[in-house]
Enzyme design. Structure first.
Site, short mmCIF file in Angstrom:
data_model
loop_
_atom_site.label_atom_id
_atom_site.label_comp_id
_atom_site.label_asym_id
_atom_site.label_seq_id
_atom_site.Cartn_x
_atom_site.Cartn_y
_atom_site.Cartn_z
N ILE A 128 0.86 -1.19 0.18
CA ILE A 128 0.10 -0.02 -0.17
C ILE A 128 0.79 1.15 -0.13
O ILE A 128 1.70 1.28 0.97
CB ILE A 128 -1.10 -0.27 1.26
CG1 ILE A 128 -1.88 -1.21 1.33
CG2 ILE A 128 -1.62 1.36 1.16
CD1 ILE A 128 -2.64 -1.37 2.64
N ASP A 138 -16.60 30.15 -25.88
CA ASP A 138 -17.35 31.35 -26.26
C ASP A 138 -16.34 32.31 -27.07
O ASP A 138 -15.00 32.38 -27.01
CB ASP A 138 -17.85 31.66 -25.10
CG ASP A 138 -19.03 32.90 -25.71
OD1 ASP A 138 -19.30 32.77 -26.64
OD2 ASP A 138 -19.26 34.03 -24.78
#
Length: 941
Positions: free
Chosen positions: A300, A344
């Protein structure tokens, strides 16, 4: 009237039906009747009743999550779940120190994420603009100011220049009204409004007799009856549609989730193998259990969640310095994987500042340099600079533009700002470039009267006093002023306007229009009357046409360069705008958007923006969407990352976004893409570093138990390596400066995550070297100095391996000498801290007891250096000779060959296809070599 007849009140259900009505199809009186109102407005008591019935005139906002939930949200990660399980196991077996360290790291990671996201939200609050705190309404025939939220259906709004419209309304009276509807429709030019009834179904951008919540009155005056408030407005309907857009996981979240699942299987599988080997070796159950716990701790990457959080937080702060405010921490990386940026036009790709580009006067076409509202610029004829003061017709044209004008050019220390209509402001700026001052001109030529502009009239005229005489100055539509002119200015003198002149003027006007310019004609006339007033009969058929002015909202210079960089980076830029086709095509041409692909969408309504984004995502693209208006909000939320404008952006757009551009500049989007890619590269380097050492420790345990019958490391030593030494070095890797080639590489395929075949192969190679090196060090030192000191030397060997691996992990193909040895100063700071910590854990008595270490001499440190130095040299040589050896699947999914190009390689037991041959052959020879090596070294079988 309503106090005496409560039965006539509009009910909630009726009003909901009315919200769907086509108010633009009704006359002003019909609209008033439908709303049970009058031109004198509602009574105060009726207004209060309607407010109670319909609710406040506000857009519903998503409730903010409590601070506790925001903190707990930081724990939503598979890796965190694994760590929690590991901590519980450690507590269960009495390893309280181990468990406490894991929990401390988890709390630190959560605190960092909580603080960073909290800062972003506070910055968002500072960016929010007030939506119109006060509105003027007429009630009982008197105009009064009310709170924005107190406006109700049937109220009569009183609107003037500069006002923000508080609700949707049907116009009933107008005077020279122009409305900026860019936030709703995307139109960059103010819309002329009227009260005439429209027939049939009309698109939102063409409803000239309506005004809508959130739009701005550019000029003129009006009164209007409110038809919808709150969530029933056009803005409210768009806000409602946002709730239907389901949020998706970012590519980073998906990658970490996948990694977490792999690690779960790896932990379970390895523990099962170790239990089986331990039983075979005859170890007791407690020893087997402790070895299994050590294996789980090794597998881990305990420091990964904390390091990922730090890397993203650092990227978040850096992006903020480049005018990109990140609202969600995990969104920092998403831009780096973008394959399409939908932008835009107005204010993002362009400056949102109308600029006069060309003037046509006295048969000459004159160019004007400079952009936006800055007054620096030259006048050029045939590409040569001219002095405008020596050109009398040109100065007359500019003079008309200044005097026949209701805008104001102001300065707040940085030139300049326009108050009023942007097209009129552009004329003021053009005149200022020639040295004409607006205030001085108006003082020398005071205005006596005015015919205001109206959409039906299509021109504006002003009467001025000048040196004892009076002159009329006119500006308006080209075709209208051609009809009204009897003469044209040539060589400084008016001559009769002929058909050939009209054709020439029309040709020049059409040419400007094809370049997406808004063209305006300017003219003058002598005033014949003695009274200081102006009438239409004074100008109809009596004008002297002086010339034309062509203006446009130009693209940002930095946007042009940013589009170029995006192309280089393999990112497609798509312009989506509500403007007309000609304007869109012209701006796209200046931006050099690719013509061979669909890169421009013009006259786009809000629902289509959402469809475009959705279609691109279905094609497998990672989509970034920029926007500022309410009409952009659904697409912003649906995109993989929504980018709102901080200056011009509406609250709705900001709430729907993942990132806010503080400067409204498209170049900042590309800068954020570059930083996003750099962040992803840093995360991959961190993954390599942590997994290679974790897997190396795991292999050392497996080899040790399998071949020696004992573990070379204990669980707490592994925990120290992973959480302390490893995490400290990994965080420094996460702060690695950009290489500089981030925008030269292709965009990452959406299916390619943090892990890819080449990286896994490199992790396996490094882990194998660490595992073998650790076992060899432990094996030979055990025979020489005993178990405790051998384990301490093996422990130090792993730590030193990590130190040197961190320098090689800075890049998968550049050596540290190519990157700059001292360029990452944080790595040396971390190394100094790690060395001190390791010395402390080896020589400090109470730490010796906790970590089962003993003091070691110079010889022990020399032996511990060998594995790390060896792999450092091997990796440096590999990068110099084969820098792209481990690049397989780095940007695109690693796929097999087509059936026509299948090639096979012979291995024991059969044949394998080429894509898998390399790994199998390498594995085969490594295993064979290991068997021979272990046999010669005399390891127990």
């Amino acid at each position: 009237m309503y106090e005496n007849n409560r039965a006539n009140r509009v009910t909630v259900d009726t009003y909901k039906n009315m919200a769907e009505k086509k108010w633009y199809n009704l006359s002003p009186n019909e609209a008033l009747n439908k709303l049970a109102s009058s031109r004198s407005g509602l009574s105060p008591s009726e207004a209060r009743s309607r407010l109670q019935e319909h609710g406040p005139n506000e857009l519903e906002r998503k409730k903010k999550a409590p601070a506790v939930l925001l903190f707990l949200r930081q724990f939503r990660s598979p890796l965190v779940y694994i760590l929690l399980v590991a901590a519980v196991v450690e507590f269960f077996v009495g390893k309280y120190l181990d468990a406490s360290v894991i929990l401390a790291v988890l709390l630190l990671m959560a605190a960092i994420g909580f603080v960073q996201e909290g800062r972003a939200e506070r910055a968002m609050e500072a960016l929010k603009e007030m939506a119109a705190p006060k509105a003027r309404v007429r009630r009982d025939g008197k105009v009064q100011e009310v709170e924005f939220g107190e406006v109700v259906p049937g109220d009569i709004l009183v609107l003037e220049s500069g006002d923000k419209v508080p609700a949707d309304a049907r116009l009933i009276e107008v005077s020279n009204l122009k409305v900026n509807e860019a936030s709703l429709t995307g139109e960059s030019i103010a819309v002329d409004k009227h009260t005439s009834t429209l027939s049939g179904k009309v698109a939102l951008a063409d409803r000239k007799n309506m005004v809508y919540m959130g739009t701005i009155i550019n000029s003129g005056r009006a009164s209007a009856v409110v038809t919808a408030t709150g969530m029933s407005t056009e803005m409210g309907r768009i806000a409602t549609s946002l709730q239907e857009v389901e949020p998706e996981q970012t590519p980073l979240q998906k990658s970490i989730g996948t990694l977490g699942r792999y690690i779960v299987f790896l932990v379970l599988g390895t523990c099962a193998v170790l239990v089986a080997v331990g039983i075979w070796r005859g170890l007791d159950w407690l020893e087997i259990f402790l070895v299994a716990v050590a294996a789980a701790v090794a597998a881990i990457p305990e420091g990964l969640p904390a390091v990922v959080t730090v890397v993203l937080a650092a990227g978040m702060r850096y992006m903020a310095s480049r005018n990109a405010l990140i609202r969600r921490l995990v969104a920092v990386e998403t831009l780096g994987s973008a394959t399409v940026i939908c932008s835009d036009k107005t204010g993002t790709l362009t400056m949102n500042e109308m600029t006069v580009r060309k003037l046509y006067v006295d048969g000459k076409l004159i160019d004007i340099t400079g952009e936006g509202y800055g007054v620096e610029g030259d006048f050029r004829l045939d590409d040569k600079a001219i002095d405008p003061e020596k050109e009398d017709p040109l100065m007359l044209l500019l003079k008309i533009g200044v005097l026949c004008n209701n805008a104001l050019l102001s300065s707040d220390g940085e030139c300049c700002n326009i108050v009023g209509d942007p097209t009129e402001g552009a004329l003021l700026v053009a005149a200022a470039k020639a040295g004409l001052n607006e205030e001085e001109m108006e003082e020398a030529h005071p205005r006596l009267d005015e015919i205001p502009f109206q959409s039906e009239r299509r021109y504006m005229a002003t009467l001025h006093q000048s040196n004892g005489s009076r002159a009329i100055y006119v500006k308006g539509a080209v075709e209208k002023l051609l009809e009204m002119s009897q003469s044209i200015l040539k060589d400084g003198k008016p001559v009769p306007l002929k058909k050939a002149d009209k054709e020439a003027i029309t040709e020049v006007s059409d040419g400007m229009a094809k370049d997406a310019m808004r063209v305006m004609a300017l003219a003058y006339a002598e005033h014949p009357g003695k009274r200081a007033e102006i009438k239409e009969e004074h100008v109809e058929g009596k004008l002297v046409l002086v010339g034309l002015a062509g203006m446009i909202d130009p693209p940002r210079r930095e946007a042009i360069e940013a589009v170029k960089q995006a192309k280089k980076a393999g990112i497609k830029v798509v312009m989506i705008t509500g403007d007309n086709k000609l304007t869109a095509e012209s701006i796209a041409s200046e931006l050099k958007l690719p013509e061979e692909k669909i890169s421009v969408f013009a006259r786009v309504e809000p629902v289509l923006k959402l469809k475009i984004v959705t279609a691109l995502k279905k094609r497998g693209h990672i989509v970034a969407m920029t926007g500022d208006g309410v009409n952009d909000a659904p697409a912003l939320k649906a995109a993989d990352i929504g980018v709102a404008m901080g200056i011009t952006g509406t609250d709705v757009a900001k709430e729907a976004s993942d990132m806010v551009l503080v400067d409204d500049n498209f170049a900042s989007v590309v800068a954020a893409v570059e930083e996003g890619r750099a962040i992803f590269n840093r995360l991959r380097n961190v993954i390599l570093f942590l997994l290679a050492t974790g897997m190396g420790e795991l292999l050392a345990l497996v080899f040790g138990v399998l071949l020696l019958g004992m573990a070379p490391l204990i669980a707490l030593q592994i925990l120290w390596v992973n959480l302390v030494t490893g995490t400290v070095m990994a965080m420094s890797l996460g702060l690695e400066p950009k290489v500089g080639d981030e925008l030269s590489t292709p965009p990452r395929h959406p299916k390619v995550g943090l892990l890819f075949p080449g990286l896994l192969l490199r992790i396996g190679f490094l882990a194998l070297m660490l595992g073998i090196g650790t076992v060899l060090v432990f094996k030979f030192m055990e025979a020489a100095v005993g178990l405790e000191e051998a384990r301490t030397i093996a422990f130090c060997s792993v730590v030193i391996f990590e130190w040197l691996l961190a320098f090689n992990a800075r890049s998968d193909q550049y050596t540290i000498f190519q990157l700059g040895v001292f360029r990452n100063r944080w790595l040396f700071v971390s190394l100094s801290a790690a060395v001190l910590l390791q010395i402390a854990v080896v020589y400090t008595p109470f730490l010796q007891t906790a970590f089962d270490t003993v003091p070691i001499g110079i010889t022990g440190w020399g032996v511990a250096l060998i594995p790390g130095v060896a792999i450092f040299i091997i990796e440096t040589v590999r990068k110099s000779i084969r820098p792209q050896l481990f690049n397989r699947g780095k940007w695109q999914p690693a796929t097999g060959l087509s059936s026509k190009k299948k090639r096979v390689f012979r291995c024991r037991g059969g044949y394998v296809k080429k894509p898998y041959a390399q790994g199998i052959i390498i594995g085969k020879f490594l295993l064979a070599g290991l068997r021979r090596l272990f046999k010669k070294l005399g390891f127990r079988q």
